[in-house]
Scaffold this motif. Sequence first.
Motif, mmCIF file in Angstrom:
data_model
loop_
_atom_site.group_PDB
_atom_site.id
_atom_site.type_symbol
_atom_site.label_atom_id
_atom_site.label_comp_id
_atom_site.label_asym_id
_atom_site.label_seq_id
_atom_site.Cartn_x
_atom_site.Cartn_y
_atom_site.Cartn_z
ATOM 1 N N THR A 15 2.685 115.889 -6.555
ATOM 2 C CA THR A 15 1.346 115.426 -6.330
ATOM 3 C C THR A 15 0.880 115.378 -7.795
ATOM 4 O O THR A 15 0.776 115.903 -8.573
ATOM 5 N N VAL A 16 0.278 113.823 -7.691
ATOM 6 C CA VAL A 16 -0.382 113.209 -8.822
ATOM 7 C C VAL A 16 -1.948 113.566 -8.846
ATOM 8 O O VAL A 16 -2.593 114.119 -9.868
ATOM 9 N N ASP A 17 -2.542 113.535 -7.614
ATOM 10 C CA ASP A 17 -4.038 113.475 -7.460
ATOM 11 C C ASP A 17 -4.158 113.166 -6.168
ATOM 12 O O ASP A 17 -3.583 113.043 -5.231
ATOM 13 N N LEU A 19 -6.553 111.214 -3.546
ATOM 14 C CA LEU A 19 -7.297 109.711 -3.710
ATOM 15 C C LEU A 19 -8.593 109.889 -2.955
ATOM 16 O O LEU A 19 -8.788 110.845 -2.348
ATOM 17 N N PRO A 20 -9.500 108.796 -3.241
ATOM 18 C CA PRO A 20 -10.718 108.847 -2.724
ATOM 19 C C PRO A 20 -10.833 108.818 -1.217
ATOM 20 O O PRO A 20 -11.603 109.426 -0.694
ATOM 21 N N THR A 21 -9.737 108.449 -0.744
ATOM 22 C CA THR A 21 -9.658 108.383 0.718
ATOM 23 C C THR A 21 -9.422 109.707 1.395
ATOM 24 O O THR A 21 -9.438 109.967 2.566
ATOM 25 N N GLY A 22 -8.935 110.811 0.409
ATOM 26 C CA GLY A 22 -8.544 111.972 0.942
ATOM 27 C C GLY A 22 -6.792 112.232 0.949
ATOM 28 O O GLY A 22 -6.489 113.191 1.151
ATOM 29 N N GLN A 23 -6.265 110.867 0.734
ATOM 30 C CA GLN A 23 -4.803 111.028 0.704
ATOM 31 C C GLN A 23 -4.250 111.599 -0.541
ATOM 32 O O GLN A 23 -4.823 111.749 -1.308
ATOM 33 N N THR A 24 -2.877 111.795 -0.420
ATOM 34 C CA THR A 24 -2.254 112.518 -1.615
ATOM 35 C C THR A 24 -1.737 111.413 -2.330
ATOM 36 O O THR A 24 -0.951 110.639 -1.514
ATOM 37 N N GLN A 25 -1.805 111.130 -3.492
ATOM 38 C CA GLN A 25 -0.809 110.388 -4.227
ATOM 39 C C GLN A 25 0.352 110.925 -4.834
ATOM 40 O O GLN A 25 0.275 112.119 -5.560
ATOM 41 N N LEU A 26 1.479 110.741 -4.058
ATOM 42 C CA LEU A 26 2.581 111.284 -4.485
ATOM 43 C C LEU A 26 3.580 110.574 -5.204
ATOM 44 O O LEU A 26 4.042 109.589 -5.112
ATOM 45 N N PHE A 27 4.182 111.161 -6.423
ATOM 46 C CA PHE A 27 5.228 110.469 -7.041
ATOM 47 C C PHE A 27 6.401 110.712 -6.578
ATOM 48 O O PHE A 27 6.761 111.562 -5.897
ATOM 49 N N ILE A 28 7.240 109.500 -6.483
ATOM 50 C CA ILE A 28 8.479 109.025 -5.797
ATOM 51 C C ILE A 28 9.804 109.096 -7.223
ATOM 52 O O ILE A 28 9.613 108.384 -8.061
ATOM 53 N N GLY A 29 10.662 110.137 -7.085
ATOM 54 C CA GLY A 29 11.286 110.432 -7.985
ATOM 55 C C GLY A 29 12.518 109.123 -8.017
ATOM 56 O O GLY A 29 13.125 109.072 -9.120
ATOM 57 N N LEU A 30 12.694 108.725 -6.678
ATOM 58 C CA LEU A 30 13.888 107.748 -6.876
ATOM 59 C C LEU A 30 13.674 106.808 -5.789
ATOM 60 O O LEU A 30 13.257 107.100 -4.677
ATOM 61 N N HIS A 31 13.842 105.434 -6.169
ATOM 62 C CA HIS A 31 13.393 104.514 -5.200
ATOM 63 C C HIS A 31 14.888 103.554 -5.003
ATOM 64 O O HIS A 31 15.401 103.220 -6.018
ATOM 65 N N LEU A 32 15.353 103.328 -3.788
ATOM 66 C CA LEU A 32 16.389 102.731 -3.321
ATOM 67 C C LEU A 32 15.854 101.408 -2.704
ATOM 68 O O LEU A 32 15.204 101.606 -1.890
ATOM 69 N N ILE A 33 16.232 100.160 -3.233
ATOM 70 C CA ILE A 33 16.111 98.993 -2.523
ATOM 71 C C ILE A 33 17.192 98.482 -1.812
ATOM 72 O O ILE A 33 18.345 98.376 -2.466
ATOM 73 N N HIS A 34 16.993 97.301 -0.844
ATOM 74 C CA HIS A 34 18.117 96.540 -0.356
ATOM 75 C C HIS A 34 17.329 95.348 0.024
ATOM 76 O O HIS A 34 16.288 94.845 -0.358
ATOM 77 N N GLU A 35 18.368 94.227 0.102
ATOM 78 C CA GLU A 35 18.064 92.978 0.286
ATOM 79 C C GLU A 35 17.069 92.565 1.249
ATOM 80 O O GLU A 35 16.369 91.444 1.287
ATOM 81 N N ASN B 186 -4.487 105.634 -11.807
ATOM 82 C CA ASN B 186 -4.095 107.000 -12.172
ATOM 83 C C ASN B 186 -2.685 107.148 -13.154
ATOM 84 O O ASN B 186 -2.240 108.129 -13.103
ATOM 85 N N GLU B 187 -2.533 105.958 -13.938
ATOM 86 C CA GLU B 187 -1.289 105.978 -14.497
ATOM 87 C C GLU B 187 -1.114 107.148 -15.433
ATOM 88 O O GLU B 187 -0.015 107.843 -15.488
ATOM 89 N N SER B 188 -2.172 107.593 -16.122
ATOM 90 C CA SER B 188 -1.925 108.769 -17.031
ATOM 91 C C SER B 188 -1.599 110.115 -16.584
ATOM 92 O O SER B 188 -0.487 110.935 -16.869
ATOM 93 N N LYS B 189 -2.115 110.418 -15.164
ATOM 94 C CA LYS B 189 -1.843 111.336 -14.365
ATOM 95 C C LYS B 189 -0.308 111.238 -13.710
ATOM 96 O O LYS B 189 0.141 112.305 -13.525
ATOM 97 N N VAL B 190 0.072 110.033 -13.705
ATOM 98 C CA VAL B 190 1.331 109.957 -12.938
ATOM 99 C C VAL B 190 2.355 110.287 -14.097
ATOM 100 O O VAL B 190 3.408 110.908 -13.748
#
Lengths: 465, 205
Positions: A15-17, A19-35, B186-190
Motif C-alpha cells: 500500500t502506497v497511500d 487516494l482522494p476517492t478512498g481507493q488504495t494506491q497499490l504498488f505492483i511488483g511485477l508487470h507482464l505484458i503481451h501483444e 504520489n511518486e515519492s511515496k511509491v
Amino acid sequence: MSQKTLYDKVWESHTVDTLPTGQTQLFIGLHLIHEVTSPQAFAMMREQGLKLAFPERTFATADHIIPTDMLERPFQDPQAEEMMRAIEKNTKDYGIPFYGIGSDHQGIVHVIGPQLGLTQPGMTLACGDSHTATHGAFGTLAFGIGTTQVRDVLATQCLAMDKLKVRRINVSGPLSPGSYAKDVILSIIRHLGVGGGKGYVYEYGGSAIDAMTMDERMTICNMSIEGGALCGYVNPDGTTFDYLRGRAFAPQGEAFGRAIQYWRSTASSNDAVYDDVVEIDGSAIEPTVTWGINPGHGIGISEKLPQPEELADPAGARRAYEHMGFEPGKPVLGIPIDVAFVGSCTNSRISDLRAAASVVKGRHVNPRVRAIVVPGSQEVKLQAEKEGLDQIFSDAGFEWRSAGCSMCLAMNPDQLRGREISASSSNRNFIGRQGSPEGRTILMSPAMVAAAAINGKVSDVREYL
Amino acid sequence: MPASGSQIGQIAGTAVPVRGDDIDTDRIVPARYLKEVTFDHMGEYPFMDERFDPQGNPRPHPFSDPKYHGASILLVNANFGCGSSREHAPQALYRFGIRAIVGESFAAIFAGNSLAIGLPTVTVPHENIEKLMAMVEADPTVQLTLDLEEQCINSPGGVIPIQVPDTARNALTQGYWDSAATLAANESKVRQTAARLPYLKGFKS
C-alpha cells in the motif's frame, strides 16, 4: 502479525497511500505484458508523454496471436503481423525485455512468468489478461487488468484498487485416480457459481491442495476468474520454494535463504480470520466436464445432463441446451467430438502433457477427430521433446505445435468450424470462444481430452489408467 | 491532487435492455476484433455475433432495434461482463453510445475497466431491474436520469435507489476515474514503498 491472511499482509506491504476517492494506491511488483492488450496502452503513454516508471519490473512476450504451426514472418494474417510489430517496437522503444518468436523463453505469459522465476510469493503482479490469477499459485496477489490500467502500471507501477474479502476454500484429499486439478476447479466453480466469487479473493488450501505440484496449483488458481473471483492464491510452502530454486530470475545462493524467510512470513497466519470458509470433499470429485456455455455448467462424467429447473439459472441452462444441442437427462459420456485440444494457460505445462501422453501412448486418435497439442512455452516444448512426448503424440495422430494460446481463444488460425464440438483443456466454453459463433466447447482435463480424442467421444479416462 | 477526468454526476437519456445472466465479454466483443491495435472501431462491434448470423444476416437484438436507437443507459442482469479482461468490451459499449450500465451485478474486471474509462456500472436488485426493463420495453422513449450523487434513478415510474461503491462514486463525481495522474502525483511515496520490498533488491542483505 496474527489473524492476517496472505492477502492482508501483501496488501499492506504494497500500500502506497489512500487516494482522494478512498481507493488504495497499490504498488505492483511485477508487470507482464503481451501483444493484445498493450498497444493501446503504449499509444496512451505516447499521447500523454508518460515515461515507464520501473522499466526493470516489466517483461513481455507474445502468445495470443501466434500461429502455432507457422512461425515464419511476416505472419500470413496481416493483423497478427501488425500486432507483433507493435509489441516489438513498443518493447524496444521503452527498453522492456521481450521474449518473442525465436526466444527459448517465448510462451503463454502465465506459463513463462513462473517458469523464469519472475513470479514469486508475497509479490503483487498485474497483467492485461484475466487469467493472471494463475500466478496466485505462488502466494502472489495477481490481478487481471484492462488496457487503461496497463497504462497506469507502465506509467506509475501502481493501481487504484478496492480491498476485497477473502474466502478460504478447503479441499480435502486425496483425489481419486483419474481426477486432476482441473476436475477440482471445475467442481469448485460448479458448486459456488460463475458469479459466486464476486467481491472475494479465493485462498485455496486443505490436504488436496497441499499435496499438489506447482503446475496443479496453477491450474486451480488460473480459473479463479471463471468463478468470479478477481484473484486466487495458495500459501507458499516447501513445494513452492523447491519449484523456484535455481530458476533464472529467482534469488541465488544466500539470497535464496533470505527469500524463503520472507516468503514464509507472507503466508496466512494459522489463526487468520476469513470472511467465508467453504469445505469441499476432494476425494468425491470424479472426472468432470462441462455440458453448457459457462464454466459453471460442469458435471461428473458418470452423471446425467441436468434438468434446467434443477439449476440456479434455468433460463441460462435452457439457452445452453439450445446452443449445445444436448438433451437434459441423457448421459454426458459418449457425446461425439470433432476436435481435441490440449493446451492453454490452464493446462499446457509439462505435467499436463505427460498426463495426456500417458493415455495416448500406443493408441490412435479417432479418424474423425482433429487433435492438436500446443505446449505452453518453448521451454515446455523442448522438455517434452527431450522426453519423447512429441513422438507419442505424433504417432497417435496429434499435431505437435509451437507455444501459444492457440485454440483457447480464436485470435490465431486454430479455430473451430461451424458447429464442431471440441474436447478442450482450456478454461472457457463461452459461445463463440473457440472461433466459430456456432462452435461448441466441452472443458475437461488434458488426460480426459486424450481419452476423448482416441474414442472420438466424451470418455472416462479412468478406463485408460 | 489533480483530477484528470471530467466530473460525472448525472446521466440522462433513454435506455436499452439486454436480458440474460452471465453475459461474457466474448459475447460483448468477439475475440477477432481484438486484433485491431486501436479502440477506434470498437463502437461498430458490440454483440456482433448475436446481431448477425454466421452468414451476415441480421438477427433480432436490442442493439439493432431502431426503437432503442440513441439509448445511453444499458440495462442488464447478473454477472454482466464475466470472462476475459478485454477493455475492448466497455470501450465498444461506450463508443456505441452507452454512458452508464445498470444491472444486478457486474464481473470485477469489467467493472474496473468501465470505471477507468468513466463508464459507471451501478447495481439494483433483481425486482428493480425487471421493473426498469419492463418499463423501457413497454415504452422505449422513457427518459431515465441516473443520479450518482443522490444514488438513484429518476423515472416516470418513480425513484429507484441504486448501489455504487463509495470509491467508484467518488472517482466519477469528483473526476478521478482516470487514475494515472493521481497515482503519478504520489511518486515519492511509491519509491518509499518500493524501497521496503526486499524482492525488488533481489533479497540482497
